[in-house]
Design a protein around this motif. Structure first.
Motif, PDB file in Angstrom:
ATOM      1  N   UNK A   6       0.849  -1.191   0.000  1.00  0.00           N
ATOM      2  CA  UNK A   6       0.000   0.000   0.000  1.00  0.00           C
ATOM      3  C   UNK A   6       0.883   1.239   0.000  1.00  0.00           C
ATOM      4  N   UNK A   7       0.630   2.142  -0.935  1.00  0.00           N
ATOM      5  CA  UNK A   7       1.313   3.432  -0.976  1.00  0.00           C
ATOM      6  C   UNK A   7       0.296   4.503  -0.587  1.00  0.00           C
ATOM      7  N   UNK A   8       0.561   5.203   0.499  1.00  0.00           N
ATOM      8  CA  UNK A   8      -0.347   6.250   0.964  1.00  0.00           C
ATOM      9  C   UNK A   8      -0.016   7.555   0.250  1.00  0.00           C
ATOM     10  N   UNK A   9      -1.026   8.181  -0.373  1.00  0.00           N
ATOM     11  CA  UNK A   9      -0.837   9.444  -1.053  1.00  0.00           C
ATOM     12  C   UNK A   9      -1.562   9.456  -2.381  1.00  0.00           C
ATOM     13  N   UNK A  10      -1.564  10.614  -3.030  1.00  0.00           N
ATOM     14  CA  UNK A  10      -2.323  10.750  -4.280  1.00  0.00           C
ATOM     15  C   UNK A  10      -1.597  11.572  -5.352  1.00  0.00           C
ATOM     16  N   UNK A  11      -0.264  11.677  -5.226  1.00  0.00           N
ATOM     17  CA  UNK A  11       0.460  12.552  -6.147  1.00  0.00           C
ATOM     18  C   UNK A  11       1.405  11.822  -7.074  1.00  0.00           C
ATOM     19  N   UNK A  14       3.874   9.289  -5.386  1.00  0.00           N
ATOM     20  CA  UNK A  14       3.327   7.969  -5.108  1.00  0.00           C
ATOM     21  C   UNK A  14       3.235   7.128  -6.390  1.00  0.00           C
ATOM     22  N   UNK A  15       2.862   7.766  -7.496  1.00  0.00           N
ATOM     23  CA  UNK A  15       2.804   7.068  -8.778  1.00  0.00           C
ATOM     24  C   UNK A  15       4.207   6.573  -9.160  1.00  0.00           C
ATOM     25  N   UNK A  16       5.220   7.427  -8.968  1.00  0.00           N
ATOM     26  CA  UNK A  16       6.592   7.057  -9.320  1.00  0.00           C
ATOM     27  C   UNK A  16       7.082   5.885  -8.473  1.00  0.00           C
ATOM     28  N   UNK A  17       6.757   5.889  -7.196  1.00  0.00           N
ATOM     29  CA  UNK A  17       7.119   4.758  -6.327  1.00  0.00           C
ATOM     30  C   UNK A  17       6.439   3.489  -6.830  1.00  0.00           C
ATOM     31  N   UNK A  18       5.170   3.608  -7.218  1.00  0.00           N
ATOM     32  CA  UNK A  18       4.436   2.463  -7.741  1.00  0.00           C
ATOM     33  C   UNK A  18       5.070   1.891  -8.997  1.00  0.00           C
ATOM     34  N   UNK A  33      -3.870   4.707  -1.497  1.00  0.00           N
ATOM     35  CA  UNK A  33      -4.933   5.351  -0.721  1.00  0.00           C
ATOM     36  C   UNK A  33      -4.548   6.808  -0.494  1.00  0.00           C
ATOM     37  N   UNK A  34      -5.292   7.764  -1.089  1.00  0.00           N
ATOM     38  CA  UNK A  34      -6.447   7.515  -1.950  1.00  0.00           C
ATOM     39  C   UNK A  34      -6.096   7.286  -3.414  1.00  0.00           C
ATOM     40  N   UNK A  35      -4.846   7.574  -3.818  1.00  0.00           N
ATOM     41  CA  UNK A  35      -4.459   7.423  -5.216  1.00  0.00           C
ATOM     42  C   UNK A  35      -5.029   8.501  -6.108  1.00  0.00           C
ATOM     43  N   UNK A  70       3.132  11.360   1.527  1.00  0.00           N
ATOM     44  CA  UNK A  70       3.104  12.764   1.947  1.00  0.00           C
ATOM     45  C   UNK A  70       3.388  12.973   3.435  1.00  0.00           C
ATOM     46  N   UNK A  71       3.865  14.171   3.733  1.00  0.00           N
ATOM     47  CA  UNK A  71       4.186  14.542   5.098  1.00  0.00           C
ATOM     48  C   UNK A  71       2.967  14.588   6.011  1.00  0.00           C
ATOM     49  N   UNK A  72       1.802  14.948   5.468  1.00  0.00           N
ATOM     50  CA  UNK A  72       0.608  15.124   6.307  1.00  0.00           C
ATOM     51  C   UNK A  72       0.258  13.833   7.045  1.00  0.00           C
TER      52      UNK A  72
END
Length: 427
Positions: A6-11, A14-18, A33-35, A70-72
């Motif tokens: 699971x990769x947390x984030x939507x930017x 996160x896509x690059x990590x995927x 999540x949320x992607x 993300x940091x949040x």
């Protein structure tokens, strides 16, 4: 071992990590999540409302590794909740996250441990802020204390504009509660670098230096943004400079955190200004972030030869020194394609048109996008990134701008000069 990750984030980060993880045969399923509308095509997106809701979904989908983008989410303490539930997570604790969560804390902390940085004041008092500002020469650097999605830094040569920004931050008009304490700094001139340390609470390994381009417009003009492009590796960061960054900045920071019973596990991102001091390159710390940078992550991931799964596992086991982190001997350059109103206001959604491009040049990273009726729609500020890969930076740059020719949507904007020093470097 097989992984459901699971990769947390939507930017774009996160896509690059995927994209990197998909190259690993052990990765059997990707979740986001949320992607976003792009991650939808390489994994499965889901949303969550609370920490407990997230934990239950992780357990339901048999996810056995979580990577926080993300940091949040870090400041919110999600990593702590997941660890308490026995879930493996790559990301620092909420306590360690304060290095990014509060710029005032960060500056006070690194000053205690003698990390070289700009002179500063942190205050919620406008009179004190104004008095300190009078001691500085322009340009002026004003930072909101808290998280502001990469937009909480104002750099201006106009003193009245600086004072107005301070007033708007302290009143809550700009950035809400995140700006009710400000950090005002001496402006440091030089070459800016992004340096990442993979830390396991005991040891760390440095990744190749990147260079980000913060300003909106060509020739480094316009307002600061979350980043309009980046490239790696940065050729002017030689071994001697990297040793100085390690010894003067990273090591004392991690030692200080351990001394204060706050060990750091995850990615520590140091924003560095390199200044010429008597003919020597000397690094000064501008800021810390507690996760991969965006857009730096988008140029590091395609160059990373060592599987990210192995890096995450080594951090979780506190064995980072046992992993040899290797990178391909290539270069990567990313150009951010933003919406018309970025970074000022939200632009109206726009349909994106894609034409075929030569995939040997690189790839497109999806960030501020959604899917509607099988169409990709630009809905965010930073919409896409064109990532060029090449044998050197010049080729990577040419490839990135070639890929952009295959992308079109109304109001799209991007810098034409990402890597503007590359020509002199790659002669």
């Amino acid at each position: 071992m097989e992984y459901k990750i699971l990769i947390l984030g939507n930017g774009g980060r996160e896509y690059a990590i995927g994209l990197h993880l998909l190259k690993d045969s052990r990765c059997k399923k990707l979740y986001f999540a949320p992607g976003n509308g792009g991650t939808f095509h390489i994994g499965e997106n889901f949303s969550f409302s609370t920490h407990q809701d997230l934990i239950e979904k992780i357990q339901k989908f048999d996810i056995n590794l979580v990577i926080i983008g993300p940091e949040a989410y870090i400041i919110d303490g999600i990593s702590d909740s997941l660890r308490l539930a026995g879930i493996k997570v790559f990301g620092p604790s909420k306590k360690a996250g304060i290095l990014e969560g509060s710029k005032a804390y960060m500056k006070d902390f690194i000053t205690r441990y003698k990390v070289p940085t700009a002179s500063y004041i942190q205050t919620s008092d406008f009179i004190k802020a104004k008095e300190f500002l009078e001691t500085l020469q322009s340009p002026y650097v004003i930072k909101a204390d808290g998280l502001c999605a990469g937009k909480g830094v104002i750099i201006t040569s106009n003193k009245q504009e600086a004072l107005q920004s301070i007033q708007e931050m302290l009143s809550g008009e700009k950035f809400g509660n995140e700006g009710k304490c400000v950090v005002i700094e001496e402006y440091l001139d030089g070459i800016e670098l992004s340096v990442f340390a993979i830390c396991d609470g005991k040891d760390y390994v440095l990744l190749p230096a990147c260079q980000d381009h913060k300003r909106l417009l060509d020739n480094d003009m316009g307002p600061n943004t979350g980043g309009m492009g980046a490239y790696a590796p940065a050729p002017f960061c030689d071994d001697n400079l990297m040793k100085k960054i390690a010894n003067k900045i990273i090591q004392p920071t991690l030692d200080g955190l351990k001394q204060e019973n706050n060990p750091f596990e995850g990615v520590l991102f140091a924003g560095i200004m390199v200044r010429d001091i008597n003919g020597e390159k000397e690094p000064f710390l501008l800021e810390y972030n507690v996760r991969f940078g965006d857009p730096e992550c988008e140029v590091l991931m395609p160059l990373l030869k060592t599987p990210l799964i192995d890096i995450c596992e080594s951090v979780i086991k506190r064995e980072i020194k046992k992993v040899k982190i290797e990178f391909y001997e290539k270069s990567a350059l990313a150009v951010v394609i933003a919406s018309k109103e970025y970074p000022y206001t939200q632009a109206k959604p726009q349909k994106i048109t894609f034409n075929n491009y030569d995939e040997s040049l690189g790839h497109i990273v999806f960030a501020g996008v959604t899917m509607q009726d099988k169409n990709m729609i630009a809905t965010g500020g930073r919409v896409l990134l064109s990532v060029g890969i090449g044998e050197n930076l010049k080729i990577a740059k040419d490839n990135a701008y070639q890929i952009i020719k295959s992308i079109d949507f109304s109001g799209m904007q991007y810098r034409r000069d990402i890597g503007h020093r590359i020509d002199e470097v790659c002669k």
